[in-house]
Scaffold this motif. Structure first.
Motif, PDB file in Angstrom:
ATOM      1  N   VAL A  89       9.000   0.709   3.747  1.00 45.38           N
ATOM      2  CA  VAL A  89       9.614  -0.329   2.920  1.00 45.38           C
ATOM      3  C   VAL A  89      10.871   0.199   2.238  1.00 45.38           C
ATOM      4  CG1 VAL A  89       9.268  -1.786   0.889  1.00 45.38           C
ATOM      5  CG2 VAL A  89       7.469  -1.606   2.601  1.00 45.38           C
ATOM      6  N   VAL A  90      10.812   1.405   1.702  1.00 49.47           N
ATOM      7  CA  VAL A  90      11.984   1.994   1.041  1.00 49.47           C
ATOM      8  C   VAL A  90      13.122   2.170   2.045  1.00 49.47           C
ATOM      9  CG1 VAL A  90      12.866   4.093  -0.063  1.00 49.47           C
ATOM     10  CG2 VAL A  90      10.724   3.072  -0.845  1.00 49.47           C
ATOM     11  N   ASP A  91      12.818   2.679   3.236  1.00 49.74           N
ATOM     12  CA  ASP A  91      13.853   2.848   4.262  1.00 49.74           C
ATOM     13  C   ASP A  91      14.478   1.507   4.630  1.00 49.74           C
ATOM     14  OD1 ASP A  91      13.406   5.559   4.311  1.00 49.74           O
ATOM     15  OD2 ASP A  91      12.191   5.527   6.143  1.00 49.74           O
ATOM     16  N   CYS A  92      13.649   0.488   4.777  1.00 47.89           N
ATOM     17  CA  CYS A  92      14.131  -0.848   5.129  1.00 47.89           C
ATOM     18  C   CYS A  92      15.078  -1.385   4.060  1.00 47.89           C
ATOM     19  CB  CYS A  92      12.941  -1.786   5.321  1.00 47.89           C
ATOM     20  SG  CYS A  92      13.406  -3.486   5.628  1.00 47.89           S
ATOM     21  N   LEU A  93      14.680  -1.277   2.798  1.00 44.47           N
ATOM     22  CA  LEU A  93      15.501  -1.794   1.708  1.00 44.47           C
ATOM     23  C   LEU A  93      16.782  -0.989   1.524  1.00 44.47           C
ATOM     24  CD1 LEU A  93      12.747  -2.696  -0.924  1.00 44.47           C
ATOM     25  CD2 LEU A  93      14.061  -4.270   0.519  1.00 44.47           C
ATOM     26  N   MET A  94      16.721   0.307   1.769  1.00 39.22           N
ATOM     27  CA  MET A  94      17.920   1.147   1.630  1.00 39.22           C
ATOM     28  C   MET A  94      18.975   0.784   2.673  1.00 39.22           C
ATOM     29  SD  MET A  94      17.601   3.166  -0.951  1.00 39.22           S
ATOM     30  CE  MET A  94      18.727   4.504  -0.715  1.00 39.22           C
ATOM     31  N   LEU A  95      18.546   0.264   3.809  1.00 37.82           N
ATOM     32  CA  LEU A  95      19.488  -0.102   4.865  1.00 37.82           C
ATOM     33  C   LEU A  95      20.192  -1.428   4.592  1.00 37.82           C
ATOM     34  CD1 LEU A  95      17.467   0.948   8.034  1.00 37.82           C
ATOM     35  CD2 LEU A  95      19.465   2.088   7.042  1.00 37.82           C
ATOM     36  N   LEU A  96      19.665  -2.225   3.671  1.00 36.89           N
ATOM     37  CA  LEU A  96      20.270  -3.521   3.361  1.00 36.89           C
ATOM     38  C   LEU A  96      21.446  -3.316   2.417  1.00 36.89           C
ATOM     39  CD1 LEU A  96      17.047  -5.654   2.791  1.00 36.89           C
ATOM     40  CD2 LEU A  96      18.498  -5.580   4.825  1.00 36.89           C
ATOM     41  N   GLU A  97      22.638  -3.618   2.878  1.00 31.45           N
ATOM     42  CA  GLU A  97      23.836  -3.399   2.072  1.00 31.45           C
ATOM     43  C   GLU A  97      24.045  -4.503   1.042  1.00 31.45           C
ATOM     44  OE1 GLU A  97      27.150  -2.693   4.615  1.00 31.45           O
ATOM     45  OE2 GLU A  97      26.131  -1.088   5.695  1.00 31.45           O
ATOM     46  N   ASP A  98      23.345  -5.627   1.212  1.00 29.26           N
ATOM     47  CA  ASP A  98      23.533  -6.757   0.301  1.00 29.26           C
ATOM     48  C   ASP A  98      22.890  -6.552  -1.069  1.00 29.26           C
ATOM     49  OD1 ASP A  98      24.870  -7.988   2.315  1.00 29.26           O
ATOM     50  OD2 ASP A  98      23.177  -9.218   2.956  1.00 29.26           O
ATOM     51  N   ASP A 148       0.846  -1.188   0.000  1.00 26.97           N
ATOM     52  CA  ASP A 148       0.000   0.000   0.000  1.00 26.97           C
ATOM     53  C   ASP A 148       0.883   1.240   0.000  1.00 26.97           C
ATOM     54  OD1 ASP A 148      -2.449  -1.347   0.068  1.00 26.97           O
ATOM     55  OD2 ASP A 148      -2.352  -1.564   2.252  1.00 26.97           O
ATOM     56  N   LYS A 149       0.387   2.294  -0.579  1.00 29.81           N
ATOM     57  CA  LYS A 149       1.121   3.562  -0.644  1.00 29.81           C
ATOM     58  C   LYS A 149       1.473   4.065   0.754  1.00 29.81           C
ATOM     59  CE  LYS A 149       2.265   7.444  -2.901  1.00 29.81           C
ATOM     60  NZ  LYS A 149       3.672   7.579  -3.160  1.00 29.81           N
ATOM     61  N   ALA A 150       0.636   3.753   1.741  1.00 31.24           N
ATOM     62  CA  ALA A 150       0.842   4.243   3.102  1.00 31.24           C
ATOM     63  C   ALA A 150       2.132   3.732   3.733  1.00 31.24           C
ATOM     64  CB  ALA A 150      -0.347   3.847   3.980  1.00 31.24           C
ATOM     65  N   ILE A 151       2.631   2.589   3.289  1.00 32.27           N
ATOM     66  CA  ILE A 151       3.853   2.042   3.900  1.00 32.27           C
ATOM     67  C   ILE A 151       5.064   2.147   2.983  1.00 32.27           C
ATOM     68  CG2 ILE A 151       2.547   0.489   5.391  1.00 32.27           C
ATOM     69  CD1 ILE A 151       3.445  -1.798   3.520  1.00 32.27           C
ATOM     70  N   GLU A 152       4.952   2.927   1.919  1.00 34.96           N
ATOM     71  CA  GLU A 152       6.064   3.075   0.977  1.00 34.96           C
ATOM     72  C   GLU A 152       7.338   3.530   1.673  1.00 34.96           C
ATOM     73  OE1 GLU A 152       7.289   5.424  -3.144  1.00 34.96           O
ATOM     74  OE2 GLU A 152       5.523   6.063  -2.025  1.00 34.96           O
ATOM     75  N   ALA A 153       7.246   4.545   2.511  1.00 32.65           N
ATOM     76  CA  ALA A 153       8.438   5.084   3.177  1.00 32.65           C
ATOM     77  C   ALA A 153       9.097   4.027   4.058  1.00 32.65           C
ATOM     78  CB  ALA A 153       8.076   6.320   3.992  1.00 32.65           C
TER      79      ALA A 153
END
Length: 129
Positions: A19-28, A12-17
């Motif tokens: 999910v994006v923050d979570c994925l940006m923190l993954l260095e792999d 959902d658009k409401a959780i975009e930030a």
């Protein structure tokens, strides 16, 4: 040898930030894409009135190309976000990725064809001469 997989999330658009923050923190992972899509479902109980009338809802599609060894760590990180709504996902194995890219190529060629034909015969004249 690490096999590549495509992880596709529908959020959902409401959780975009989140999910994006979570994925940006993954260095792999080297990166990911986010695009809009429209989702349909037989169960309309969670839809608002406008979505019930339309029969579907606006969603975001997040695609992450990654090694098969990274799948569990990515999913665990996403689960730890404690998002307000459910995250739906699918995994596409590397054996199917060639088909995925071929379909994307054909879609792009079809859009180009529509664009050229939409411009009328003048565009065709320049293409053929």
């Amino acid at each position: 040898m690490d096999e590549q997989q495509l992880l596709t999330l529908f959020i959902d658009k409401a959780i975009e930030a989140d999910v994006v923050d979570c994925l940006m923190l993954l260095e792999d992972i080297s990166g990911f894409t986010v695009s809009q899509c429209f989702g349909y479902s037989h169960s309309h109980s969670q839809f608002n009135i406008a979505e019930q009338v339309a029969g579907g809802r606006q969603l975001l599609k997040v695609e992450v190309l990654h090694s098969d060894k990274q799948t569990q760590s990515i999913l665990s990180a996403l689960k730890s976000t404690h998002s307000r709504s459910r995250i739906r996902y699918m995994l596409t194995p590397s054996e199917c990725l060639w088909l995925y890219h071929r379909i994307a190529l054909w879609q792009a060629l079809f859009q180009l064809w529509q664009f050229i034909w939409g411009r009328g015969s003048l565009a065709l004249y320049f293409l053929w001469h």
